[in-house]
Design a protein around this motif. Structure first.
Motif, short mmCIF file in Angstrom:
data_model
loop_
_atom_site.label_atom_id
_atom_site.label_comp_id
_atom_site.label_asym_id
_atom_site.label_seq_id
_atom_site.Cartn_x
_atom_site.Cartn_y
_atom_site.Cartn_z
N LEU A 1 0.94 -1.27 0.27
CA LEU A 1 0.16 0.00 0.08
C LEU A 1 0.88 0.98 -0.22
O LEU A 1 0.56 2.17 -1.09
CB LEU A 1 -0.84 -0.03 0.85
CG LEU A 1 -2.53 1.08 1.26
CD1 LEU A 1 -2.50 1.32 0.56
CD2 LEU A 1 -2.76 1.15 2.20
N ILE A 2 1.65 1.27 1.32
CA ILE A 2 3.08 2.41 0.85
C ILE A 2 3.51 2.71 -0.96
O ILE A 2 3.88 3.67 -0.95
CB ILE A 2 3.49 2.62 2.09
CG1 ILE A 2 3.16 2.35 3.15
CG2 ILE A 2 4.78 3.40 1.72
CD1 ILE A 2 4.33 1.81 4.47
N GLY A 3 3.65 1.46 -1.00
CA GLY A 3 4.52 1.45 -2.95
C GLY A 3 3.83 2.16 -3.59
O GLY A 3 4.22 2.53 -4.18
N PHE A 4 2.52 1.30 -3.29
CA PHE A 4 1.06 2.32 -4.33
C PHE A 4 0.72 3.82 -4.47
O PHE A 4 1.04 4.50 -4.97
CB PHE A 4 -0.38 1.52 -4.60
CG PHE A 4 0.52 -0.15 -4.92
CD1 PHE A 4 0.92 -0.12 -6.15
CD2 PHE A 4 -0.78 -1.01 -4.12
CE1 PHE A 4 0.79 -1.52 -6.68
CE2 PHE A 4 -0.56 -2.31 -4.65
CZ PHE A 4 0.78 -3.24 -5.52
N VAL A 5 0.65 4.34 -2.99
CA VAL A 5 0.94 5.45 -3.38
C VAL A 5 1.74 6.11 -3.56
O VAL A 5 1.72 7.11 -3.59
CB VAL A 5 0.50 5.89 -1.00
CG1 VAL A 5 0.37 7.27 -0.95
CG2 VAL A 5 -0.74 4.95 -0.86
N ILE A 6 2.83 6.31 -3.16
CA ILE A 6 3.80 6.92 -3.53
C ILE A 6 4.31 6.87 -4.86
O ILE A 6 4.84 7.77 -5.68
CB ILE A 6 6.07 6.17 -3.10
CG1 ILE A 6 5.92 6.09 -1.24
CG2 ILE A 6 6.82 6.78 -3.67
CD1 ILE A 6 6.58 5.57 -1.38
N TYR A 7 4.31 5.30 -6.15
CA TYR A 7 4.01 5.49 -6.86
C TYR A 7 3.04 6.37 -7.95
O TYR A 7 3.54 7.20 -8.70
CB TYR A 7 3.84 4.00 -7.87
CG TYR A 7 4.21 3.97 -9.21
CD1 TYR A 7 4.76 3.86 -9.84
CD2 TYR A 7 2.83 3.18 -9.57
CE1 TYR A 7 5.14 4.03 -10.66
CE2 TYR A 7 3.17 3.92 -10.89
CZ TYR A 7 3.95 3.23 -11.74
OH TYR A 7 3.95 3.10 -13.19
N PHE A 8 1.90 6.14 -7.65
CA PHE A 8 0.43 6.48 -8.15
C PHE A 8 0.92 8.05 -7.75
O PHE A 8 0.15 8.95 -8.27
CB PHE A 8 -0.46 5.35 -7.67
CG PHE A 8 -0.40 5.05 -8.68
CD1 PHE A 8 -0.39 4.00 -10.35
CD2 PHE A 8 -0.47 3.49 -7.92
CE1 PHE A 8 -1.33 3.56 -10.52
CE2 PHE A 8 -0.50 2.07 -9.04
CZ PHE A 8 -1.00 2.03 -9.87
N GLY A 9 1.56 8.89 -6.62
CA GLY A 9 1.30 10.29 -5.79
C GLY A 9 2.01 10.53 -6.78
O GLY A 9 2.23 12.08 -6.77
#
Length: 202
Positions: free
Chosen positions: A131-139
């Protein structure tokens, strides 16, 4: 020694002895292999869940547990055989798994078995970090990626017009501006001639 490979168009198609297999022969190349891998993955997951959490039912020969085990094993064997009847990519590659599809099938079987034996807290930590990785990537990452720049923003390095050569370079404002032309090349030749004359005088 590098062995010769079949035509690139044959990769993913059924082998000659199996070109008339019902249902499978009507599918486009690659689609049957994709379905086989998905069927294999589902079968392996069901097999390990039954073995790990339904051992008591299997030991007592409960009818539904035995039936599920038989269906799962049939699905696993069928998916493996479907992969075997397709043409493999036999070209020489830098990285290539040997004995395909046997080694990939064993890898799927063993890795899923080990994953399903992990503790629940491990899966929770995995979900949190994903979840943290997805937030950083898509954000942030996807919006500032160099690969995300449109191709239309790329400018030619060299252009030709009426026999003149014009080289283009990026200015601080990121705009491509013409820097040299045929006259620039003539000036360079004059400078070289002057250098030669000065060396002869010395």
């Amino acid at each position: 020694m590098i062995k010769s490979s079949q035509s690139h168009d044959d990769i993913g198609k059924l082998k000659k002895p199996f070109v008339r297999l019902p249902l499978v022969s009507a599918l486009p190349p690659g689609q049957a292999s994709t379905v086989s891998v998905l069927l294999m993955t589902v079968s392996v997951v069901c097999f390990w869940l039954l073995v790990l959490h339904g051992t008591a039912y299997l030991a007592s020969a409960t009818w539904w547990a035995v039936l599920i085990l038989i269906v799962v094993c049939i699905g696993l064997v069928l998916s493996f055989l479907l992969l075997c009847v397709h043409e493999q990519n036999t070209s020489f590659l830098t990285f290539q798994v040997p004995l395909a599809p046997l080694v990939p099938t064993l890898s799927i079987f063993l890795n899923i078995g080990m994953m399903l034996q992990l503790k629940s807290f491990t899966w929770i930590r995995l979900a949190v970090w994903l979840l943290i990785g997805f937030v950083i990537y898509f954000g942030y990452g996807i919006w500032h990626s160099a690969e995300n720049r449109p191709l239309l923003s790329c400018k030619p390095v060299v252009s030709y017009s009426n026999g003149d050569v014009t080289s283009l370079t990026a200015e601080p404002d990121s705009r491509a501006v013409a820097k040299t032309s045929k006259d620039d090349y003539d000036d360079d030749d004059k400078d070289k001639d002057k250098d030669k004359d000065n060396q002869q005088l010395k």
